[in-house]
Design a protein around this motif. Sequence first.
Motif, PDB file in Angstrom:
ATOM      1  N   ILE A  84     -10.138   6.325 -19.362  1.00  0.00           N
ATOM      2  CA  ILE A  84      -9.598   4.997 -19.665  1.00  0.00           C
ATOM      3  C   ILE A  84      -9.201   4.299 -18.357  1.00  0.00           C
ATOM      4  CG2 ILE A  84      -7.865   3.710 -20.989  1.00  0.00           C
ATOM      5  CD1 ILE A  84      -9.848   5.329 -22.704  1.00  0.00           C
ATOM      6  N   SER A  85      -9.612   3.040 -18.196  1.00  0.00           N
ATOM      7  CA  SER A  85      -9.425   2.339 -16.922  1.00  0.00           C
ATOM      8  C   SER A  85      -8.064   1.659 -16.755  1.00  0.00           C
ATOM      9  CB  SER A  85     -10.522   1.294 -16.746  1.00  0.00           C
ATOM     10  OG  SER A  85     -10.454   0.328 -17.777  1.00  0.00           O
ATOM     11  N   VAL A  86      -7.317   1.524 -17.839  1.00  0.00           N
ATOM     12  CA  VAL A  86      -5.977   0.928 -17.791  1.00  0.00           C
ATOM     13  C   VAL A  86      -5.084   1.787 -18.676  1.00  0.00           C
ATOM     14  CG1 VAL A  86      -4.569  -1.117 -18.243  1.00  0.00           C
ATOM     15  CG2 VAL A  86      -6.964  -1.394 -17.556  1.00  0.00           C
ATOM     16  N   VAL A  87      -4.093   2.447 -18.060  1.00  0.00           N
ATOM     17  CA  VAL A  87      -3.237   3.360 -18.829  1.00  0.00           C
ATOM     18  C   VAL A  87      -1.768   3.123 -18.487  1.00  0.00           C
ATOM     19  CG1 VAL A  87      -4.980   5.174 -19.114  1.00  0.00           C
ATOM     20  CG2 VAL A  87      -3.495   5.214 -17.106  1.00  0.00           C
ATOM     21  N   PRO A  88      -0.890   3.423 -19.441  1.00  0.00           N
ATOM     22  CA  PRO A  88       0.544   3.328 -19.156  1.00  0.00           C
ATOM     23  C   PRO A  88       1.005   4.494 -18.290  1.00  0.00           C
ATOM     24  CG  PRO A  88       0.207   4.119 -21.390  1.00  0.00           C
ATOM     25  CD  PRO A  88      -1.154   3.800 -20.834  1.00  0.00           C
ATOM     26  N   VAL A  89       2.092   4.267 -17.586  1.00  0.00           N
ATOM     27  CA  VAL A  89       2.746   5.284 -16.766  1.00  0.00           C
ATOM     28  C   VAL A  89       4.216   5.276 -17.175  1.00  0.00           C
ATOM     29  CG1 VAL A  89       3.388   5.957 -14.405  1.00  0.00           C
ATOM     30  CG2 VAL A  89       1.138   4.935 -14.842  1.00  0.00           C
ATOM     31  N   THR A  90       4.781   6.430 -17.495  1.00  0.00           N
ATOM     32  CA  THR A  90       6.196   6.477 -17.869  1.00  0.00           C
ATOM     33  C   THR A  90       7.070   6.278 -16.626  1.00  0.00           C
ATOM     34  OG1 THR A  90       6.500   8.853 -17.545  1.00  0.00           O
ATOM     35  CG2 THR A  90       5.669   8.137 -19.727  1.00  0.00           C
ATOM     36  N   PRO A  91       8.326   5.860 -16.820  1.00  0.00           N
ATOM     37  CA  PRO A  91       9.225   5.735 -15.663  1.00  0.00           C
ATOM     38  C   PRO A  91       9.377   7.054 -14.896  1.00  0.00           C
ATOM     39  CG  PRO A  91      10.150   4.570 -17.540  1.00  0.00           C
ATOM     40  CD  PRO A  91       8.949   5.335 -18.055  1.00  0.00           C
ATOM     41  N   GLN A  92       9.396   8.171 -15.609  1.00  0.00           N
ATOM     42  CA  GLN A  92       9.508   9.470 -14.945  1.00  0.00           C
ATOM     43  C   GLN A  92       8.267   9.766 -14.104  1.00  0.00           C
ATOM     44  OE1 GLN A  92       9.937   8.945 -18.295  1.00  0.00           O
ATOM     45  NE2 GLN A  92      12.163   9.149 -18.427  1.00  0.00           N
ATOM     46  N   GLU A  93       7.076   9.488 -14.666  1.00  0.00           N
ATOM     47  CA  GLU A  93       5.832   9.694 -13.920  1.00  0.00           C
ATOM     48  C   GLU A  93       5.785   8.779 -12.702  1.00  0.00           C
ATOM     49  OE1 GLU A  93       3.214  10.877 -17.885  1.00  0.00           O
ATOM     50  OE2 GLU A  93       3.176   8.823 -17.131  1.00  0.00           O
ATOM     51  N   TRP A  94       6.214   7.535 -12.896  1.00  0.00           N
ATOM     52  CA  TRP A  94       6.255   6.589 -11.783  1.00  0.00           C
ATOM     53  C   TRP A  94       7.088   7.167 -10.640  1.00  0.00           C
ATOM     54  CZ3 TRP A  94       3.810   1.966 -10.867  1.00  0.00           C
ATOM     55  CH2 TRP A  94       4.291   1.204  -9.802  1.00  0.00           C
ATOM     56  N   ALA A  95       8.282   7.667 -10.970  1.00  0.00           N
ATOM     57  CA  ALA A  95       9.188   8.204  -9.953  1.00  0.00           C
ATOM     58  C   ALA A  95       8.565   9.392  -9.214  1.00  0.00           C
ATOM     59  CB  ALA A  95      10.522   8.602 -10.593  1.00  0.00           C
ATOM     60  N   VAL A  96       7.893  10.274  -9.944  1.00  0.00           N
ATOM     61  CA  VAL A  96       7.274  11.446  -9.327  1.00  0.00           C
ATOM     62  C   VAL A  96       6.151  11.023  -8.383  1.00  0.00           C
ATOM     63  CG1 VAL A  96       5.924  13.548  -9.767  1.00  0.00           C
ATOM     64  CG2 VAL A  96       7.909  13.026 -11.196  1.00  0.00           C
ATOM     65  N   VAL A  97       5.293  10.129  -8.831  1.00  0.00           N
ATOM     66  CA  VAL A  97       4.178   9.671  -7.978  1.00  0.00           C
ATOM     67  C   VAL A  97       4.731   8.952  -6.746  1.00  0.00           C
ATOM     68  CG1 VAL A  97       2.170   8.148  -7.833  1.00  0.00           C
ATOM     69  CG2 VAL A  97       2.495   9.586  -9.855  1.00  0.00           C
ATOM     70  N   PRO A 132       0.833  -1.198   0.000  1.00  0.00           N
ATOM     71  CA  PRO A 132       0.000   0.000   0.000  1.00  0.00           C
ATOM     72  C   PRO A 132       0.874   1.257   0.000  1.00  0.00           C
ATOM     73  CG  PRO A 132       0.135  -0.877   2.213  1.00  0.00           C
ATOM     74  CD  PRO A 132       0.879  -1.842   1.309  1.00  0.00           C
ATOM     75  N   PHE A 133       0.291   2.336  -0.435  1.00  0.00           N
ATOM     76  CA  PHE A 133       0.987   3.618  -0.366  1.00  0.00           C
ATOM     77  C   PHE A 133       1.006   4.103   1.074  1.00  0.00           C
ATOM     78  CE2 PHE A 133       1.631   4.018  -4.717  1.00  0.00           C
ATOM     79  CZ  PHE A 133       2.242   5.229  -5.020  1.00  0.00           C
ATOM     80  N   LYS A 134       2.117   4.718   1.476  1.00  0.00           N
ATOM     81  CA  LYS A 134       2.205   5.328   2.809  1.00  0.00           C
ATOM     82  C   LYS A 134       1.276   6.532   2.879  1.00  0.00           C
ATOM     83  CE  LYS A 134       6.971   3.913   3.570  1.00  0.00           C
ATOM     84  NZ  LYS A 134       8.355   4.344   3.733  1.00  0.00           N
ATOM     85  N   LYS A 135       1.343   7.359   1.846  1.00  0.00           N
ATOM     86  CA  LYS A 135       0.462   8.521   1.717  1.00  0.00           C
ATOM     87  C   LYS A 135      -0.244   8.389   0.373  1.00  0.00           C
ATOM     88  CE  LYS A 135       3.144  11.997   1.659  1.00  0.00           C
ATOM     89  NZ  LYS A 135       3.993  13.183   1.691  1.00  0.00           N
ATOM     90  N   PHE A 136      -1.564   8.311   0.393  1.00  0.00           N
ATOM     91  CA  PHE A 136      -2.303   8.232  -0.863  1.00  0.00           C
ATOM     92  C   PHE A 136      -2.020   9.486  -1.684  1.00  0.00           C
ATOM     93  CE2 PHE A 136      -5.847   5.575   1.309  1.00  0.00           C
ATOM     94  CZ  PHE A 136      -4.984   4.494   1.394  1.00  0.00           C
ATOM     95  N   VAL A 137      -1.968   9.319  -3.004  1.00  0.00           N
ATOM     96  CA  VAL A 137      -1.720  10.433  -3.914  1.00  0.00           C
ATOM     97  C   VAL A 137      -3.018  10.699  -4.662  1.00  0.00           C
ATOM     98  CG1 VAL A 137      -0.333  11.303  -5.825  1.00  0.00           C
ATOM     99  CG2 VAL A 137       0.717   9.789  -4.115  1.00  0.00           C
ATOM    100  N   THR A 138      -3.594  11.860  -4.432  1.00  0.00           N
ATOM    101  CA  THR A 138      -4.907  12.180  -4.988  1.00  0.00           C
ATOM    102  C   THR A 138      -4.808  12.695  -6.419  1.00  0.00           C
ATOM    103  OG1 THR A 138      -4.914  14.484  -4.262  1.00  0.00           O
ATOM    104  CG2 THR A 138      -5.718  12.835  -2.678  1.00  0.00           C
ATOM    105  N   LEU A 139      -5.920  12.607  -7.115  1.00  0.00           N
ATOM    106  CA  LEU A 139      -6.002  13.147  -8.466  1.00  0.00           C
ATOM    107  C   LEU A 139      -5.720  14.647  -8.448  1.00  0.00           C
ATOM    108  CD1 LEU A 139      -6.585  12.781 -11.464  1.00  0.00           C
ATOM    109  CD2 LEU A 139      -9.025  13.054 -10.941  1.00  0.00           C
ATOM    110  N   ALA A 140      -6.221  15.343  -7.456  1.00  0.00           N
ATOM    111  CA  ALA A 140      -5.974  16.787  -7.347  1.00  0.00           C
ATOM    112  C   ALA A 140      -4.474  17.076  -7.223  1.00  0.00           C
ATOM    113  CB  ALA A 140      -6.733  17.371  -6.158  1.00  0.00           C
ATOM    114  N   GLN A 141      -3.763  16.287  -6.431  1.00  0.00           N
ATOM    115  CA  GLN A 141      -2.315  16.473  -6.293  1.00  0.00           C
ATOM    116  C   GLN A 141      -1.608  16.185  -7.615  1.00  0.00           C
ATOM    117  OE1 GLN A 141      -2.121  13.671  -2.953  1.00  0.00           O
ATOM    118  NE2 GLN A 141      -0.999  15.240  -1.807  1.00  0.00           N
ATOM    119  N   ILE A 142      -2.048  15.147  -8.299  1.00  0.00           N
ATOM    120  CA  ILE A 142      -1.439  14.793  -9.588  1.00  0.00           C
ATOM    121  C   ILE A 142      -1.655  15.915 -10.592  1.00  0.00           C
ATOM    122  CG2 ILE A 142      -1.638  13.205 -11.555  1.00  0.00           C
ATOM    123  CD1 ILE A 142      -2.171  10.987  -9.390  1.00  0.00           C
ATOM    124  N   LYS A 143      -2.873  16.438 -10.667  1.00  0.00           N
ATOM    125  CA  LYS A 143      -3.166  17.526 -11.608  1.00  0.00           C
ATOM    126  C   LYS A 143      -2.395  18.806 -11.265  1.00  0.00           C
ATOM    127  CE  LYS A 143      -7.701  16.135 -13.284  1.00  0.00           C
ATOM    128  NZ  LYS A 143      -9.131  16.471 -13.350  1.00  0.00           N
TER     129      LYS A 143
END
Length: 138
Positions: free
Chosen positions: A116-129, A89-100
């Motif tokens: 879309i219910s299944v989307v790719p995530v780039t390695p850079q996006e993964w690291a940021v999230v 699990p995530f230690k701190k949930f990351v909200t859509l508002a935070q992502i935007k």
Amino acid sequence: MNYWLVKSEPFKYSWEQFVKDKKTFWDGVRNYEARNNLRAMQKGDLLFWYHSNEGKEIVGIAEVVKTAYQDPTTPDPNWVVVDLKPVKPFKKFVTLAQIKAEKRLENMALVRRGRISVVPVTPQEWAVVMEMGDMQTP
């Protein structure tokens, strides 16, 4: 390794239920783009588990344990599922508002292709999230 994000409505199938089950197949996808993303998943790929509608937040990390095969919930051969297991699990949930609000995530598929219910995530996006959630990649 590739990274992904899958959306689940918590009242239908929550992260907590997923952890309790220890494994699930990801079914019910009836969008061609999302289906193609399922087909592209490889064993060992990691993904964010996103609670949609309620919460609108990334709550955990899962892993692909079996690649695409015929969706057992339909006889239509156009649709596939993959098997997933929870990782942590995530230690701190990351909200859509935070992502935007995060400039580095402005092109993330979750933001650009929100339906879309299944989307790719780039390695850079993964690291940021992961940074936003105070997490380390397993």
